[in-house]
Design a protein around this motif. Structure first.
Motif, PDB file in Angstrom:
ATOM      1  N   ASP B  37     -30.479  60.112   0.478  1.00 58.28           N
ATOM      2  CA  ASP B  37     -30.215  61.504   0.103  1.00 58.28           C
ATOM      3  C   ASP B  37     -29.060  61.597  -0.875  1.00 58.28           C
ATOM      4  N   LYS B  38     -28.030  60.824  -0.590  1.00 51.43           N
ATOM      5  CA  LYS B  38     -26.851  60.834  -1.462  1.00 51.43           C
ATOM      6  C   LYS B  38     -27.236  60.369  -2.868  1.00 51.43           C
ATOM      7  N   PHE B  39     -28.082  59.327  -2.917  1.00 51.14           N
ATOM      8  CA  PHE B  39     -28.538  58.830  -4.220  1.00 51.14           C
ATOM      9  C   PHE B  39     -29.247  59.936  -5.005  1.00 51.14           C
ATOM     10  N   LYS B  40     -30.151  60.640  -4.304  1.00 50.93           N
ATOM     11  CA  LYS B  40     -30.912  61.707  -4.964  1.00 50.93           C
ATOM     12  C   LYS B  40     -29.981  62.785  -5.524  1.00 50.93           C
ATOM     13  N   GLN B  41     -29.058  63.228  -4.676  1.00 51.25           N
ATOM     14  CA  GLN B  41     -28.108  64.269  -5.117  1.00 51.25           C
ATOM     15  C   GLN B  41     -27.316  63.821  -6.343  1.00 51.25           C
ATOM     16  N   SER B  42     -26.808  62.589  -6.263  1.00 51.16           N
ATOM     17  CA  SER B  42     -25.966  62.090  -7.360  1.00 51.16           C
ATOM     18  C   SER B  42     -26.761  61.969  -8.645  1.00 51.16           C
ATOM     19  N   LEU B  43     -27.995  61.482  -8.542  1.00 51.03           N
ATOM     20  CA  LEU B  43     -28.820  61.307  -9.750  1.00 51.03           C
ATOM     21  C   LEU B  43     -29.090  62.660 -10.400  1.00 51.03           C
ATOM     22  N   ILE B  44     -29.409  63.654  -9.579  1.00 51.80           N
ATOM     23  CA  ILE B  44     -29.697  64.986 -10.126  1.00 51.80           C
ATOM     24  C   ILE B  44     -28.439  65.560 -10.789  1.00 51.80           C
ATOM     25  N   ALA B 104     -36.316  49.296 -11.481  1.00 56.91           N
ATOM     26  CA  ALA B 104     -34.898  48.936 -11.478  1.00 56.91           C
ATOM     27  C   ALA B 104     -34.612  47.902 -10.394  1.00 56.91           C
ATOM     28  N   SER B 105     -33.585  47.086 -10.628  1.00 57.75           N
ATOM     29  CA  SER B 105     -33.204  46.085  -9.630  1.00 57.75           C
ATOM     30  C   SER B 105     -32.623  46.728  -8.384  1.00 57.75           C
ATOM     31  N   PHE B 106     -31.737  47.718  -8.595  1.00 59.76           N
ATOM     32  CA  PHE B 106     -31.148  48.413  -7.439  1.00 59.76           C
ATOM     33  C   PHE B 106     -30.572  49.756  -7.881  1.00 59.76           C
ATOM     34  N   GLY B 107     -30.194  50.564  -6.893  1.00 64.37           N
ATOM     35  CA  GLY B 107     -29.593  51.867  -7.166  1.00 64.37           C
ATOM     36  C   GLY B 107     -28.234  51.982  -6.494  1.00 64.37           C
ATOM     37  N   VAL B 108     -27.416  52.953  -6.954  1.00 72.80           N
ATOM     38  CA  VAL B 108     -26.085  53.167  -6.382  1.00 72.80           C
ATOM     39  C   VAL B 108     -25.976  54.633  -5.944  1.00 72.80           C
ATOM     40  N   ALA B 109     -25.807  54.848  -4.633  1.00 76.13           N
ATOM     41  CA  ALA B 109     -25.795  56.216  -4.106  1.00 76.13           C
ATOM     42  C   ALA B 109     -24.608  57.028  -4.623  1.00 76.13           C
ATOM     43  N   GLU B 110     -23.435  56.403  -4.703  1.00 72.90           N
ATOM     44  CA  GLU B 110     -22.231  57.120  -5.112  1.00 72.90           C
ATOM     45  C   GLU B 110     -22.408  57.855  -6.435  1.00 72.90           C
ATOM     46  N   THR B 111     -23.065  57.213  -7.393  1.00 73.98           N
ATOM     47  CA  THR B 111     -23.111  57.752  -8.752  1.00 73.98           C
ATOM     48  C   THR B 111     -24.537  58.076  -9.204  1.00 73.98           C
ATOM     49  N   PHE B 136     -39.145  53.019 -11.324  1.00 75.57           N
ATOM     50  CA  PHE B 136     -39.482  52.787  -9.920  1.00 75.57           C
ATOM     51  C   PHE B 136     -38.270  52.139  -9.265  1.00 75.57           C
ATOM     52  N   LEU B 137     -37.978  52.617  -8.050  1.00 72.61           N
ATOM     53  CA  LEU B 137     -36.841  52.041  -7.331  1.00 72.61           C
ATOM     54  C   LEU B 137     -37.182  51.940  -5.857  1.00 72.61           C
ATOM     55  N   ASP B 138     -37.003  50.763  -5.311  1.00 76.68           N
ATOM     56  CA  ASP B 138     -37.208  50.542  -3.875  1.00 76.68           C
ATOM     57  C   ASP B 138     -36.025  51.150  -3.125  1.00 76.68           C
ATOM     58  N   PRO B 139     -36.271  52.147  -2.247  1.00 75.11           N
ATOM     59  CA  PRO B 139     -35.142  52.791  -1.548  1.00 75.11           C
ATOM     60  C   PRO B 139     -34.292  51.804  -0.744  1.00 75.11           C
ATOM     61  N   VAL B 184     -32.497  57.885 -24.214  1.00 76.55           N
ATOM     62  CA  VAL B 184     -33.660  58.659 -23.757  1.00 76.55           C
ATOM     63  C   VAL B 184     -33.300  60.119 -23.464  1.00 76.55           C
ATOM     64  N   ARG B 185     -34.319  60.986 -23.601  1.00 76.99           N
ATOM     65  CA  ARG B 185     -34.116  62.418 -23.366  1.00 76.99           C
ATOM     66  C   ARG B 185     -34.244  62.793 -21.891  1.00 76.99           C
ATOM     67  N   SER B 186     -35.027  61.992 -21.135  1.00 80.12           N
ATOM     68  CA  SER B 186     -35.102  62.262 -19.698  1.00 80.12           C
ATOM     69  C   SER B 186     -35.279  60.949 -18.943  1.00 80.12           C
ATOM     70  N   LEU B 187     -34.826  60.966 -17.679  1.00 76.16           N
ATOM     71  CA  LEU B 187     -34.959  59.796 -16.824  1.00 76.16           C
ATOM     72  C   LEU B 187     -35.409  60.266 -15.446  1.00 76.16           C
ATOM     73  N   SER B 188     -36.587  59.793 -15.005  1.00 77.06           N
ATOM     74  CA  SER B 188     -37.123  60.201 -13.704  1.00 77.06           C
ATOM     75  C   SER B 188     -37.257  58.978 -12.816  1.00 77.06           C
ATOM     76  N   VAL B 189     -36.913  59.141 -11.557  1.00 78.67           N
ATOM     77  CA  VAL B 189     -36.955  58.011 -10.623  1.00 78.67           C
ATOM     78  C   VAL B 189     -38.000  58.272  -9.540  1.00 78.67           C
ATOM     79  N   LEU B 190     -38.853  57.288  -9.337  1.00 80.62           N
ATOM     80  CA  LEU B 190     -39.832  57.332  -8.249  1.00 80.62           C
ATOM     81  C   LEU B 190     -39.375  56.339  -7.189  1.00 80.62           C
ATOM     82  N   LEU B 191     -39.040  56.857  -5.990  1.00 79.21           N
ATOM     83  CA  LEU B 191     -38.587  55.967  -4.927  1.00 79.21           C
ATOM     84  C   LEU B 191     -39.804  55.387  -4.224  1.00 79.21           C
TER      85      LEU B 191
END
Lengths: 480, 193
Positions: B37-44, B104-111, B136-139, B184-191
């Motif tokens: 959830d934190k990752f989603k919030q931060s990305l948005i 992606a190799s991995f994601g960072v929730a903080e940012t 695509f990102l593996d949660p 890029v103009r937009s970046l969308s992530v599919l978990l």
């Protein structure tokens, strides 16, 4: 149209060879352009507020600042070892490492690499070191076309102005000012001040240069000794484009940008953009530890006075700077006078302490462009004692006889006054009385610089000294 | 004396400190429970988008999105694009791509950052020259903060990697935020695993 869109942008300090830069004169012109001054003040204060909001979200913020400061101190104490470690690891990754003792040598090395590859077109992302070395001017003289790819930096390049801020180089310009530059240089629509239109114009006119460049150049925010890597932080993605599209990537970096390990990198990345723009991180935080597939990578390690500064007990801490610009955003003098008024590569509080190390005579007025309020020190993510160093520079300038004539006269007369307690007390009492009775025009006029842009406080009825003497000392003893 | 020797000698003369250890950095872990959830919030907050998955067909949204575009370059097996990259593709040949699709190799929730390495990108400019990116990102590969991120092993195995935190952006003119600066103009992530 609003006042801001009609007002003409004030230009920066007038540079006359090696003569001391008159920051005050340029600042006065910026203040006179009141709509620009207000926009500038609000914009930077907005960044400061965003930085505070981010800071409050991180419980360990102060711990991170302490760590950052300690890591930098440790690294500066072992700088030679870490530079050697970086060189060893970078070379093992296939990176060419060069050493330049000054700006001239750095420019020659870079021109040499370009010549060797017959590279005539260079795309470049923002680098304050490049500005410090006048790299672009040097390369253009050698026949290389240099295109800045950061929007703010490109605006400044096209307007033949220096960047006015380390992070937001065109922050002193209104959208109309930018539009005028783009109409003249990029064939933009006249009178179209829409910010999206202006940004898109730059994107579309810069892209062909990127695609056809022979070489790309970036600065570096950090070097990691442990892995031999270069770390670059940008929001526009321009560093990644410049480094990854052409076959040749050249990095120019000051030797103080090195940190020991990857674990230390995390501390600085957490602090950098939060301190600079109030965002949690830059859109791109990129890591180059070797050339890309089919490409070549060069790193130029530049000294240009840094190793000399390292020996100075008083001013060494300036080498910790990570160029976030937080000190500028919070500085009341910078926000009101505009970065170009300083007439130096580095403006604002950090500029006051760095610039005189490059040329003490030329920048002798800068350490006086501060109220010594300490706000810069409070926000610095690496805890540089900025206001103390500004004060130390004033002492050093006095010792080195680098004070202007007016300051010398004032200092000499004040020195005499302070040496005679009775005369001093009489002067204070007379001054306070006079302030209470003098008509407005006699207090607020050209002779009293303290009366400009601020109200003189109401003088107290009685000085502390006379109150103390009356209540706690025997009569007649107070003046001894 | 070479400039290298000159600089190193100058530095060594300036510092007279006993050998000390570099400070060690704690991990500052706080909330490992709500990491996704934190990752989603931060990305948005950074201007990125989260692609909602359809239980019937998790790739439905992605397929719809790219069906409307002309040139799609996918380097993930789940999605078939119409632009194929080979070992000899030049970086600048990616200039006309509408959508780049990669993992992606991995994601960072903080940012809200995702890490794209040179292996994920195949050709590095795939991260920057397309107009839009779908990632695509593996949660399970989301770490809590930047301390975790820089402790990962990826950094030592590659020559290039970047943390992308939303699309490219600029606020250089009067502080007006614009998504889509040079990259890029937009970046969308599919978990998705």
């Amino acid at each position: 149209m609003s006042d801001l869109q009609q007002e003409i942008q004030p230009k920066g300090a007038k540079i006359k060879g090696n003569k001391p830069v008159n920051q005050l004169e340029a600042a006065n012109r910026f203040i006179a352009a009141s709509a620009h001054q207000q926009m500038h003040d609000q914009r930077l204060w907005d960044l400061r507020k965003k930085r505070d909001a981010q800071m409050h979200l991180i419980p360990e913020w102060e711990e991170l600042r302490d760590l950052a400061s300690d890591i930098k101190s440790h690294t500066l104490d072992h700088l030679a070892d870490y530079l050697e470690e970086f060189e060893r690891n970078a070379k093992a990754n296939g990176v060419h490492v060069h050493w330049a003792k000054d700006a001239q040598e750095s420019n020659q090395i870079i021109a040499g690499i370009l010549k060797e590859h017959d590279a005539k077109n260079l795309v470049k992302s923002k680098s304050m070191l490049g500005e410090e070395c006048l790299l672009r001017q040097h390369l253009e003289e050698e026949g290389v076309t240099v295109i800045e790819t950061d929007l703010g930096e490109r605006i400044q390049q096209l307007d033949k102005e220096d960047p006015s801020h380390v992070v937001v180089p065109a922050v002193h310009k209104s959208r109309t000012d930018v539009s005028k530059v783009f109409v003249k240089t990029l064939n933009a629509e006249e009178g179209n001040n829409d910010v999206h239109y202006l940004a898109t114009t730059q994107r579309e006119t810069t892209r062909p240069y990127i695609l056809n460049a022979d070489a790309g150049m970036t600065g570096a925010n950090f070097l990691v000794a442990e892995t031999g890597a270069v770390v670059v932080c940008t929001n526009e993605g321009n560093a990644d484009l410049s480094a990854n599209t052409p076959p040749l990537h050249i990095v120019t970096v000051g030797i103080e940008k090195i940190i020991p390990k990857m674990e230390h990198l995390a501390v600085f990345i957490r602090l950098l953009s939060r301190s600079a723009l109030g965002s949690p991180i830059t859109q791109y935080t990129s890591y180059f530890s070797g050339p890309r597939k089919g490409g070549e990578m060069h790193v130029v390690l530049v000294d240009n006075g840094r190793s000399t500064r390292l020996a100075s007990h008083k001013f060494k801490a300036g080498l910790k700077c990570i160029r976030c610009g937080a000190c500028m955003n919070t500085c009341p003098v910078f926000r009101r006078s505009g970065g170009l008024s300083y007439g130096s590569v580095y403006a604002g509080p950090i500029g006051l302490i760095l610039s005189p190390t490059y040329n003490v005579h030329k920048y002798r007025n800068l350490p006086f462009a501060s109220t010594l309020n300490g706000s810069c020190t409070n926000v610095c993510p690496v805890k540089i004692n900025l206001h103390e160093q500004i004060f130390a520079w004033r002492e050093t300038l006095a010792e080195e006889k680098e004070l202007s004539l007016s300051k010398r006269i004032i200092m000499t007369s004040l020195g005499k006054l302070f040496a005679h307690p009775k005369a001093y007390r009489m002067a204070v009492q007379t001054g306070d009385k006079l302030l209470s009775y003098l008509p407005h025009f006699m207090v607020y006029n050209q002779l009293n610089t303290w009366g400009r842009q601020r109200d003189i406080p109401t003088p107290p009825k009685e000085t502390f000294h006379s109150w103390y003497a009356k209540n706690y000392m025997k009569k007649g003893k107070a003046d001894e | 004396m070479s400039s290298r020797e000159f600089i190193l000698t100058q530095i060594r003369q300036s510092c007279h400190t006993e050998r000390s250890e570099a400070p060690t950095v704690p991990f500052f872990h706080q909330d490992p429970a709500n990491i996704v959830d934190k990752f989603k919030q931060s990305l948005i907050a950074m201007g990125g988008q989260i692609i909602e998955t359809d239980p019937q067909d998790p790739y439905k949204f992605v397929k719809e999105k790219i069906a409307q575009s002309k040139i799609i370059c996918s380097v993930v097996p789940e999605i078939l694009g119409n632009r194929h990259l080979t070992e000899t593709t030049e970086p600048k040949e990616l200039q006309d791509i509408d959508y780049g699709v990669l993992r992606a190799s991995f994601g960072v929730a903080e940012t809200g950052s995702i890490c794209l390495t040179e292996q994920d990108l195949f050709i590095n400019t795939l991260g920057y020259l397309p107009q839009h990116l779908i990632i695509f990102l593996d949660p399970k590969q989301i770490v809590e903060n930047l301390h975790d991120a820089y402790a990962r092993s990826e950094w030592k195995q590659i020559h290039y990697a970047a943390l992308h935190s939303g699309p490219s952006a600029t606020a250089d003119i009067e502080g007006v935020l614009i998504r889509g600066a040079q990259g890029v103009r937009s970046l969308s992530v599919l978990l998705i695993e």
